[in-house]
Design a protein around this motif. Structure first.
Motif, PDB file in Angstrom:
ATOM      1  N   UNK A 242       0.905  -1.253   0.051  1.00  0.00           N
ATOM      2  CA  UNK A 242       0.085  -0.086  -0.132  1.00  0.00           C
ATOM      3  C   UNK A 242       0.832   1.318   0.078  1.00  0.00           C
ATOM      4  N   UNK A 243       0.476   2.059  -0.993  1.00  0.00           N
ATOM      5  CA  UNK A 243       1.030   3.508  -0.811  1.00  0.00           C
ATOM      6  C   UNK A 243       0.635   4.303   0.362  1.00  0.00           C
ATOM      7  N   UNK A 244       1.593   5.371   0.732  1.00  0.00           N
ATOM      8  CA  UNK A 244       1.124   6.089   1.838  1.00  0.00           C
ATOM      9  C   UNK A 244      -0.279   6.715   1.763  1.00  0.00           C
ATOM     10  N   UNK A 245      -1.129   6.494   2.826  1.00  0.00           N
ATOM     11  CA  UNK A 245      -2.288   7.024   2.851  1.00  0.00           C
ATOM     12  C   UNK A 245      -3.305   5.793   2.156  1.00  0.00           C
ATOM     13  N   UNK A 246      -2.912   4.895   1.476  1.00  0.00           N
ATOM     14  CA  UNK A 246      -3.719   3.939   0.776  1.00  0.00           C
ATOM     15  C   UNK A 246      -4.513   3.379   2.161  1.00  0.00           C
ATOM     16  N   UNK A 247      -5.590   2.469   1.456  1.00  0.00           N
ATOM     17  CA  UNK A 247      -6.911   1.879   2.076  1.00  0.00           C
ATOM     18  C   UNK A 247      -6.377   0.337   2.191  1.00  0.00           C
ATOM     19  N   UNK A 248      -6.873  -0.159   3.501  1.00  0.00           N
ATOM     20  CA  UNK A 248      -7.103  -1.735   3.695  1.00  0.00           C
ATOM     21  C   UNK A 248      -8.221  -2.022   4.051  1.00  0.00           C
ATOM     22  N   UNK A 249      -8.801  -2.941   3.435  1.00  0.00           N
ATOM     23  CA  UNK A 249     -10.373  -3.356   3.765  1.00  0.00           C
ATOM     24  C   UNK A 249     -10.200  -4.725   4.005  1.00  0.00           C
ATOM     25  N   UNK A 250     -10.729  -5.399   5.027  1.00  0.00           N
ATOM     26  CA  UNK A 250     -10.500  -6.778   5.248  1.00  0.00           C
ATOM     27  C   UNK A 250     -11.741  -7.333   6.105  1.00  0.00           C
ATOM     28  N   UNK A 251     -11.930  -8.594   6.157  1.00  0.00           N
ATOM     29  CA  UNK A 251     -12.837  -9.200   7.218  1.00  0.00           C
ATOM     30  C   UNK A 251     -12.095 -10.144   7.835  1.00  0.00           C
ATOM     31  N   UNK A 252     -12.860 -10.400   9.113  1.00  0.00           N
ATOM     32  CA  UNK A 252     -12.415 -11.426  10.028  1.00  0.00           C
ATOM     33  C   UNK A 252     -13.651 -12.243  10.593  1.00  0.00           C
ATOM     34  N   UNK A 253     -13.391 -13.456  11.111  1.00  0.00           N
ATOM     35  CA  UNK A 253     -14.328 -13.872  12.033  1.00  0.00           C
ATOM     36  C   UNK A 253     -14.222 -13.721  13.302  1.00  0.00           C
ATOM     37  N   UNK A 254     -15.040 -13.338  14.270  1.00  0.00           N
ATOM     38  CA  UNK A 254     -14.971 -12.899  15.361  1.00  0.00           C
ATOM     39  C   UNK A 254     -15.165 -13.942  16.695  1.00  0.00           C
ATOM     40  N   UNK A 255     -14.312 -14.198  17.601  1.00  0.00           N
ATOM     41  CA  UNK A 255     -14.333 -15.226  18.464  1.00  0.00           C
ATOM     42  C   UNK A 255     -15.373 -14.898  19.794  1.00  0.00           C
ATOM     43  N   UNK A 275      -7.199  -7.517  19.191  1.00  0.00           N
ATOM     44  CA  UNK A 275      -6.071  -8.042  18.529  1.00  0.00           C
ATOM     45  C   UNK A 275      -5.929  -7.297  17.236  1.00  0.00           C
ATOM     46  N   UNK A 276      -6.724  -7.076  16.358  1.00  0.00           N
ATOM     47  CA  UNK A 276      -6.612  -6.621  15.087  1.00  0.00           C
ATOM     48  C   UNK A 276      -6.416  -5.204  15.168  1.00  0.00           C
ATOM     49  N   UNK A 277      -6.834  -4.430  16.040  1.00  0.00           N
ATOM     50  CA  UNK A 277      -6.554  -2.971  16.470  1.00  0.00           C
ATOM     51  C   UNK A 277      -5.142  -2.944  16.736  1.00  0.00           C
ATOM     52  N   UNK A 278      -4.362  -3.778  17.644  1.00  0.00           N
ATOM     53  CA  UNK A 278      -3.156  -3.670  17.922  1.00  0.00           C
ATOM     54  C   UNK A 278      -2.150  -4.007  16.950  1.00  0.00           C
ATOM     55  N   UNK A 279      -2.520  -4.938  16.189  1.00  0.00           N
ATOM     56  CA  UNK A 279      -1.799  -5.369  14.904  1.00  0.00           C
ATOM     57  C   UNK A 279      -1.835  -4.313  13.782  1.00  0.00           C
ATOM     58  N   UNK A 280      -2.814  -3.726  13.463  1.00  0.00           N
ATOM     59  CA  UNK A 280      -2.861  -2.648  12.577  1.00  0.00           C
ATOM     60  C   UNK A 280      -1.953  -1.544  13.162  1.00  0.00           C
TER      61      UNK A 280
END
Length: 314
Positions: A242-255, A275-280
């Motif tokens: 991703x270029x600077x200021x580019x966007x990442x969109x994704x889904x996860x299953x929630x425990x 977990x996702x917020x920390x990793x992002x």
């Protein structure tokens, strides 16, 4: 033919395996296991047979026996085509692996490709591509166009269909060659290629043949993260794409519980929002929006999930 139905090469062993299968389908996994053991006495080097034996022993609540069969399977099949390491973790006799074997995931989707769209959309009410695209439009402007989008784990192209009209160049990557062939039939991608999201930037395939780093202003991954445990590698790859200021969109299953990630009985991983917020944040992304939603049906149950939209800050 499914990889768990391959012949042993011995006609007598195959007949006993067929009878074992019928016993299991008739509700007697313990008797099925006994007959499968006889088949394996005749064909001890048969990986698919050891896989079936582990299934029958597990069905008969013989955890130690199932684990023993899986360990033998791994000795015969170190590439782990059958997902034995995942099954050992679910039996509680081994740690949850950070990711399944690439060979297991590739074989799983190669087998699934021909009926993927019908099974997922029509039978399981799968609509994450539409929901993820709708959230993206709300957060990142409904009329924004992207110069280059990368669809990670593109499968048969269900997400590509949804975003194609907003993208000047669309690239799709998947581990499964059969999935890529189905995506190619839709004629919506400018580039389709194999990639392994469990490998680092130099080996994964996303930057092969001169493909530039930081080339995308949108990277999307619908129903992909659940086939990865730790998201360190895939988020590193996203940051490299991703270029600077580019966007990442994704889904996860929630425990069901908070924490990191878990391996569900479905043999898919589930990731908590914390977990996702920390990793992002660790990989240079700012979380812009989340949305909790059903991912798909599993029988009568709906599998809960979370959609994420993030921006690369670096």
């Amino acid at each position: 033919m499914r990889h768990d139905q391959l012949s042993s090469g011995d006609a007598t062993a195959d007949r006993r395996a067929d009878y074992a299968r019928m016993l299991d389908e008739g509700g007697d996994p313990a008797a099925a296991a006994e007959l499968m053991e006889q088949a394996l006495d005749l064909a001890p080097g048969w990986p698919a047979g050891w896989f079936q034996l582990s299934q029958y022993r597990s069905g008969a609540n013989n955890v130690a026996g199932a684990a023993n069969a899986l360990q033998t399977l791994l000795e015969l099949d170190p590439d782990d085509l059958f997902g034995a390491r995942l099954k050992l973790a679910l039996l509680g006799v081994a740690a949850v692996p950070a990711a399944p074997s690439s060979r297991y995931v590739e074989a799983l989707f190669d087998e699934y490709a021909d009926h993927f769209d019908v099974s997922l959309v029509e039978k399981l009410d799968y609509c994450i591509p539409e929901k993820l695209t709708a959230l993206l439009k709300r957060i990142d402007s409904a009329d924004r166009r992207y110069d280059l989008a990368v669809d990670l784990g593109c499968g048969t192209g269900l997400l590509g269909i949804e975003i194609r009209d907003r993208v000047d160049r669309l690239e799709g990557f998947d581990l499964s060659a059969n999935m890529l062939a189905k995506a190619e039939e839709k004629e919506i991608y400018d580039l389709l290629a194999q990639a392994d999201l469990s490998l680092g930037p130099d080996a994964c395939g996303l930057f092969a043949d001169g493909l530039a780093r930081h080339r995308a202003d949108l990277v999307a991954a619908a129903d992909v993260m659940m086939y990865l445990g730790s998201l360190d590698t895939v988020l590193l790859l996203a940051a490299e794409l991703i270029a600077p200021s580019g966007i990442l969109a994704f889904s996860v299953e929630e425990p069901d519980e908070a924490g990191g990630y878990i391996l569900a009985e479905s043999m898919r991983y589930q990731h908590s929002e914390s977990y996702i917020r920390t990793q992002l944040a660790e990989f240079g992304f700012q979380c812009l929006a989340t949305e909790k939603t059903a991912i798909r049906k599993d029988g009568a149950k709906r599998i809960p999930g979370i959609l994420f939209i993030a921006r690369r800050t670096g």
